[in-house]
Write a protein that holds these residues in place. Sequence first.
Motif, PDB file in Angstrom:
ATOM      1  N   GLY A  75       0.857  -0.728   0.225  1.00 27.33           N
ATOM      2  CA  GLY A  75      -0.244   0.105   0.150  1.00 27.33           C
ATOM      3  C   GLY A  75       1.128   1.008   0.300  1.00 27.33           C
ATOM      4  O   GLY A  75       0.871   2.194  -0.624  1.00 27.33           O
ATOM      5  N   VAL A  76       1.964   1.016   0.716  1.00 27.10           N
ATOM      6  CA  VAL A  76       3.244   2.616   0.654  1.00 27.10           C
ATOM      7  C   VAL A  76       3.568   2.421  -0.705  1.00 27.10           C
ATOM      8  O   VAL A  76       3.499   4.015  -1.011  1.00 27.10           O
ATOM      9  CB  VAL A  76       4.096   1.993   1.742  1.00 27.10           C
ATOM     10  CG1 VAL A  76       4.976   3.339   1.785  1.00 27.10           C
ATOM     11  CG2 VAL A  76       3.150   1.969   3.612  1.00 27.10           C
ATOM     12  N   VAL A  77       3.777   1.731  -1.010  1.00 31.55           N
ATOM     13  CA  VAL A  77       4.736   1.449  -2.113  1.00 31.55           C
ATOM     14  C   VAL A  77       3.698   2.088  -3.995  1.00 31.55           C
ATOM     15  O   VAL A  77       3.592   3.057  -4.374  1.00 31.55           O
ATOM     16  CB  VAL A  77       4.782  -0.168  -3.251  1.00 31.55           C
ATOM     17  CG1 VAL A  77       5.331   0.541  -4.147  1.00 31.55           C
ATOM     18  CG2 VAL A  77       5.868   0.393  -2.524  1.00 31.55           C
ATOM     19  N   GLU A  78       1.913   1.892  -3.450  1.00 32.05           N
ATOM     20  CA  GLU A  78       1.151   1.698  -4.247  1.00 32.05           C
ATOM     21  C   GLU A  78       0.904   3.543  -4.306  1.00 32.05           C
ATOM     22  O   GLU A  78       0.737   4.532  -5.086  1.00 32.05           O
ATOM     23  CB  GLU A  78      -0.369   1.411  -4.375  1.00 32.05           C
ATOM     24  CG  GLU A  78      -1.438   1.488  -5.079  1.00 32.05           C
ATOM     25  CD  GLU A  78      -2.508   1.049  -4.539  1.00 32.05           C
ATOM     26  OE1 GLU A  78      -3.281   0.549  -5.454  1.00 32.05           O
ATOM     27  OE2 GLU A  78      -2.551   0.863  -3.329  1.00 32.05           O
ATOM     28  N   ARG A  79       0.803   3.788  -3.150  1.00 37.89           N
ATOM     29  CA  ARG A  79       0.603   5.636  -2.616  1.00 37.89           C
ATOM     30  C   ARG A  79       1.988   6.300  -3.520  1.00 37.89           C
ATOM     31  O   ARG A  79       2.244   7.509  -4.320  1.00 37.89           O
ATOM     32  CB  ARG A  79       0.628   6.014  -1.844  1.00 37.89           C
ATOM     33  CG  ARG A  79      -0.543   4.959  -0.998  1.00 37.89           C
ATOM     34  CD  ARG A  79      -1.151   5.380   0.102  1.00 37.89           C
ATOM     35  NE  ARG A  79       0.068   5.388   1.641  1.00 37.89           N
ATOM     36  CZ  ARG A  79      -0.547   3.843   2.125  1.00 37.89           C
ATOM     37  NH1 ARG A  79      -1.916   2.809   2.300  1.00 37.89           N
ATOM     38  NH2 ARG A  79       0.379   3.659   2.804  1.00 37.89           N
ATOM     39  N   GLU A  80       2.686   5.678  -3.530  1.00 38.51           N
ATOM     40  CA  GLU A  80       4.314   6.345  -4.163  1.00 38.51           C
ATOM     41  C   GLU A  80       4.345   6.772  -6.139  1.00 38.51           C
ATOM     42  O   GLU A  80       4.847   7.199  -6.227  1.00 38.51           O
ATOM     43  CB  GLU A  80       5.977   5.850  -3.370  1.00 38.51           C
ATOM     44  CG  GLU A  80       5.557   6.674  -2.153  1.00 38.51           C
ATOM     45  CD  GLU A  80       5.882   7.741  -1.774  1.00 38.51           C
ATOM     46  OE1 GLU A  80       6.634   8.148  -2.473  1.00 38.51           O
ATOM     47  OE2 GLU A  80       5.543   8.759  -0.488  1.00 38.51           O
TER      48      GLU A  80
END
Length: 347
Positions: A75-80
């Motif tokens: 989820g963190v990577v998807e937002r980035e």
Amino acid sequence: MRHPVSRLRTRALAVGLVLAAATLVPSGSAGAADQYEWAALGDSYTAGGFVGDPQPPLGDPSRDGCDRTSDAYPGVVERELAEFPPGKPVHLVNVSCGNATIADIATAKQTPVSPVQPPAEGWPAVDPQTQRAELGDRTDVVTIGVGGNSLPFGGMLLKCLELGASGKSCRDYYTNPPEGEENIQDKLARVQDEYIEMLAQVHQAAPNAKVITIGYPAILPEQSSSCNRLLLTELGSITHADIDWLRDHVLKTLNSTIQRTSSFFGDRYADVYSSSVGHDACQPAGTKWIEGICGDAADYWPAKIPGTLLNCGLINKRITLVHPNAAGHANTAAHVERAIRIALLER
């Protein structure tokens, strides 16, 4: 005993022939025109468990017992990667599942074990993750974080906790185990074979995808003497000698196995161990990226597992069983994001 590299080469060549035959069939180009397709596969170190908000939310009828959360690294990577490059987002399909083994990635149905609001009849089995993610010709990137549960590393930690409480060595137990229990060499050899088969199947399912495998962080300290054996917020009663053995001969060997196997397939390996040294489960709050046997977790996460004597509620903590906290997932996210950016630039 055959050298592990020789064993790996023989096994990889065998499955490689099967894979090569499968990929002779023409396939379409990867990636939808308007977005990149990324599938995240893995176990609880990918799913998150207790870090962030449950996904799907609590009470949602589509909950599957896999304990994926919003602040786990996918989820963190998807937002980035909302736009990469500008105007072309990376679309994530996250089918990771707590307690997943290597077999659960591509061949086996898994029965989830989430302790959070399970249905009365228990969680129904879910399909292999490659099927759930619908891998195919248009899949651009696949990330895989799995392997620990196939030893199983968590079960070994609990056994070491039990033996350490009575002054016994789990190193001795797993080096010369009782009848019916694999020794550590056989466990690691089996994991390597399973990982080879799994990668072959992932490549066959997503023939145009860049595959990124993800190792495990520094769960255990480089100096076992830094652990207080009285604290369940660290590693509890596991002896210092067993901590050293688990670190050097189990965890590091597991990571080396994943890295070495990945290299034979030409896949990228994301090393999260090196950057997480000094942030293990025996560090103080604020420094640790791995919670201890008991630790800090979201309110929905249980303090006690039914049928066990371990009750973290007695010290106002939750059952975390040496899993990454938000800072640990943020560190993994940085490495995975970088690897995905490189993979997409290479397309």
